[in-house]
Write an enzyme that holds these catalytic residues in place. Structure first.
Site, PDB file in Angstrom:
ATOM      1  N   LEU A  18       0.832  -1.210   0.000  1.00 37.72           N
ATOM      2  CA  LEU A  18       0.000   0.000   0.000  1.00 37.72           C
ATOM      3  C   LEU A  18       0.865   1.257   0.000  1.00 37.72           C
ATOM      4  CD1 LEU A  18      -2.942  -0.959   2.378  1.00 37.72           C
ATOM      5  CD2 LEU A  18      -3.073  -0.545  -0.077  1.00 37.72           C
ATOM      6  N   ARG A  57       0.650   4.212  -2.714  1.00 36.14           N
ATOM      7  CA  ARG A  57       0.308   5.583  -2.314  1.00 36.14           C
ATOM      8  C   ARG A  57       1.180   6.621  -3.006  1.00 36.14           C
ATOM      9  NH1 ARG A  57      -0.567   3.319   3.756  1.00 36.14           N
ATOM     10  NH2 ARG A  57      -2.766   2.791   3.472  1.00 36.14           N
ATOM     11  N   PHE A  75      -9.050   5.074  -2.881  1.00 35.78           N
ATOM     12  CA  PHE A  75      -8.005   4.109  -3.227  1.00 35.78           C
ATOM     13  C   PHE A  75      -6.856   4.129  -2.218  1.00 35.78           C
ATOM     14  CE2 PHE A  75      -8.507   3.784  -8.150  1.00 35.78           C
ATOM     15  CZ  PHE A  75      -9.263   2.642  -8.004  1.00 35.78           C
ATOM     16  N   GLU A  76      -6.198   2.967  -2.036  1.00 40.68           N
ATOM     17  CA  GLU A  76      -4.977   2.825  -1.236  1.00 40.68           C
ATOM     18  C   GLU A  76      -5.145   3.308   0.200  1.00 40.68           C
ATOM     19  OE1 GLU A  76      -3.392   1.058  -2.909  1.00 40.68           O
ATOM     20  OE2 GLU A  76      -3.258   1.676  -4.982  1.00 40.68           O
ATOM     21  N   GLY A  77      -6.328   3.082   0.746  1.00 40.54           N
ATOM     22  CA  GLY A  77      -6.645   3.585   2.078  1.00 40.54           C
ATOM     23  C   GLY A  77      -7.269   4.952   1.950  1.00 40.54           C
TER      24      GLY A  77
END
Length: 581
Positions: free
Chosen positions: A260, A264, A402-404
């Site tokens: 992740l 990011r 997205f991505e957290g």
């Protein structure tokens, strides 16, 4: 001031050094080889992808697969794959330039990054030699496509709360569960899937689409990125060989969180690339559309929007390339030849988790603001599907999820930074907060120094009085995160502008204007965030005393932002695009 050695740069340490004393890689320092590869990616996007926009958005999955294979022929699927396994093993600076170009089409970019980043990188960093030898050459060439399956319906932001299970039976893992919102699921050949061994040890597995017991649901009907495949992945007694466990039992959290971080900083770079395209077509429309007998570009508030778009691009670029520079410097001290090469490289990436999250949060929010400014500049046409503004507005909304989610990333930024300020070898938060800032002669660097001093004062107070428990107050944590975001962005832009001036760069004057607009407005946001954080930390006479300390710090003199934006807008109109780079 002289730069310190790159080896001295720790994640989060930018808060404790005067602007310009840490090394900072900038786009202007990109190699000719990297630029040539990026140009090839641009030609590919303009020649193969953009003309097929409508076909891709009709979700022609066979077309997307064919286009990914063509990207593989160019080598841009395997840029970060080791040469021993069919890749080019290029640095991440080159990958970043390519990402900016791929972002010209949101749906294809989503398919591309899901394949090359979160789909392929777990095998690159955590796979055994046998796993790498089997999968990476095919993924790098585009023969096979990859997907990453972590999210579940009941565990989105709480991704580590997955319910999917894996049980070892007769030399095979048997997986049961359902994964949600999986990009590339409709055409992927290889899935990196996370499941809990015996219901407790989160682990990662490599699953092929031909394995018994794996299937996918129908395509999701989405707000945007309609040309990317998004489906559920269903595991019903899915049987895979025992050697498909990736990275070892219980290593799932390590793999998930590490990958992740990779995703990011890449998402931040993609947001910059998309912003450049938005500015380009917005400039064209504003120059052609007339109102009251004048083109839209003649009006001050339209110039403000155009200039703000360019400011966001310049700042976002500065942040992304700075972060990538740190990563590449750290990765240069690792080797794939080592038995622990993948783990060493992932550890180097983890060092900059704060910067990676900041690039993602800042970039995704900047792109959405740019898309909104574009819709507003187009007026009624911006609400019509006949024009490009409405599409990017829909497409880029997912980036804040997205991505957290950005909310989760803000908590990670604050929490990771404060954790690194604790302990005997931690970052010197209390010491820095108690030291009056040395003000450089340069006005913009002085603005950064004053903003840092104000932020450090309240962040140190939060750490001293509450320690890790300050994170229980999520609004207070968000204020800390916002302070760090603004300072990293401000400093990155100011230092880059200074380097361009020192090098006599053609666009140095424009860069200075872009940095000054951001620094002036970011100062006000820092002041506001510090004030609100103070309100979370104290009350009554204690609050009065804390506010007096903050107000006693000198504020930079305001600049005529309208004049700066006018100059920026004029440069944009003359060039018809973002001209730097």
């Amino acid at each position: 001031m002289a730069e310190t050695s790159s080896l001295a740069v720790r994640g989060g340490s930018f808060m404790f050094h005067p602007a310009g004393t840490l090394p900072q890689f900038t786009p202007e320092e990109s190699s000719e080889e990297a630029r040539a590869i990026a140009e090839a990616a641009r030609d590919f996007m303009n020649g193969e992808i953009m003309p097929r926009d409508e076909e891709i958005d009709r979700l022609d999955l066979e077309l997307t697969r064919d286009l990914l294979a063509k990207a593989g022929d160019l080598g841009i699927l395997g840029m970060e794959v080791p040469e021993a396994y069919g890749g080019l093993d290029l640095d991440k600076k080159t990958a970043l330039l390519v990402l900016e170009e791929m972002a010209r089409h949101a749906s294809f970019s989503t398919s591309y990054t899901a394949h090359t980043s979160i789909g392929t990188m777990p095998i690159v960093y955590f796979g055994s030699h046998e796993q790498k030898a089997k999968y990476l050459p095919r993924l790098a060439s585009g023969e096979w496509c990859a997907a990453y399956a972590l999210t579940e319906a009941g565990s989105g932001s709480d991704a580590l709360g997955a319910k999917t299970t894996a049980v070892l039976q007769d030399g095979h893992w048997v997986l049961n569960g359902t994964k949600a919102w999986i990009t590339n699921a409709g055409f992927a050949d290889v899935f990196v899937i996370f499941a809990k061994i015996n219901g407790s040890h989160l682990s990662a597995f490599i699953v092929e689409k031909t394995d018994p017991g794996i299937s996918t649901g129908a395509e999701e009907k989405k707000l945007g990125i309609k040309g990317s495949s998004t489906r559920t992945v269903i595991l019903d007694n899915c049987r895979i060989p025992e050697d498909r466990l990736l990275g070892g039992k219980g290593k799932g959290a390590r793999i998930a969180l590490g990958i992740l971080n990779v995703g990011r900083f890449k998402l931040g770079a993609s947001s910059v690339g998309a912003g450049k395209r938005v500015l380009e077509y917005t400039l064209k429309y504003a120059g052609e559309r007339t109102q009251f007998g004048k083109p839209l570009t003649a009006f001050g508030l339209i110039q403000q929007k155009l200039a703000n778009m360019a400011v966001r691009i310049f700042v976002g670029e500065s942040m992304s390339f700075r972060t990538i520079g740190y990563l590449d410097d750290a990765l240069a001290h690792t080797s794939w030849e080592s038995e622990t090469g993948g783990a060493d490289k992932m550890k180097a990436i983890d060092e900059y988790a704060v910067e990676a999250s900041m690039s993602k949060v800042w970039g995704s929010e900047a792109l959405f603001a740019t898309a909104d400014d574009s819709v507003q500049t187009f007026g009624g046409a911006g609400f019509s599907t006949e024009y490009p503004a409405e599409k990017i507005y829909r497409d880029c909304r997912i980036n804040r999820i997205f991505e957290g989610t950005n909310e989760i990333n803000r908590l990670l930024i604050a929490g990771t930074f404060l954790k690194r300020c604790g302990g005997t070898d931690g970052l010197p938060l209390a010491e820095a907060a108690g030291t009056p800032p040395a003000l450089p002669e340069d006005a913009l660097q002085a603005t950064v120094a004053l903003a840092k001093a104000r932020a450090l004062k309240v962040i140190a107070r939060a750490q001293a009085e509450h320690g890790p428990k300050i994170l229980d107050n999520q609004e207070a944590a968000a204020h800390i995160s916002n302070l760090l975001l603004e300072l990293y962005a401000m400093e990155s832009a100011v230092v880059r502008a200074g380097k361009m001036a020192a090098a006599g760069h053609r666009w140095a004057a424009l860069a200075r204007d872009l940095a000054e607009v951001y620094a002036q407005e970011a100062w006000n946001r820092v002041q506001s965030e510090a004030r609100m954080l103070a309100g979370e930390l104290a009350s009554g006479e204690e609050l009065d005393a804390l506010m007096a300390e903050l107000l006693a710090m000198r504020a930079p003199a305001p600049a005529p932002l309208s004049a700066l934006r006018n100059r920026i807008a004029q440069a944009l109109m003359e060039q018809g695009r973002y001209p730097i780079g």
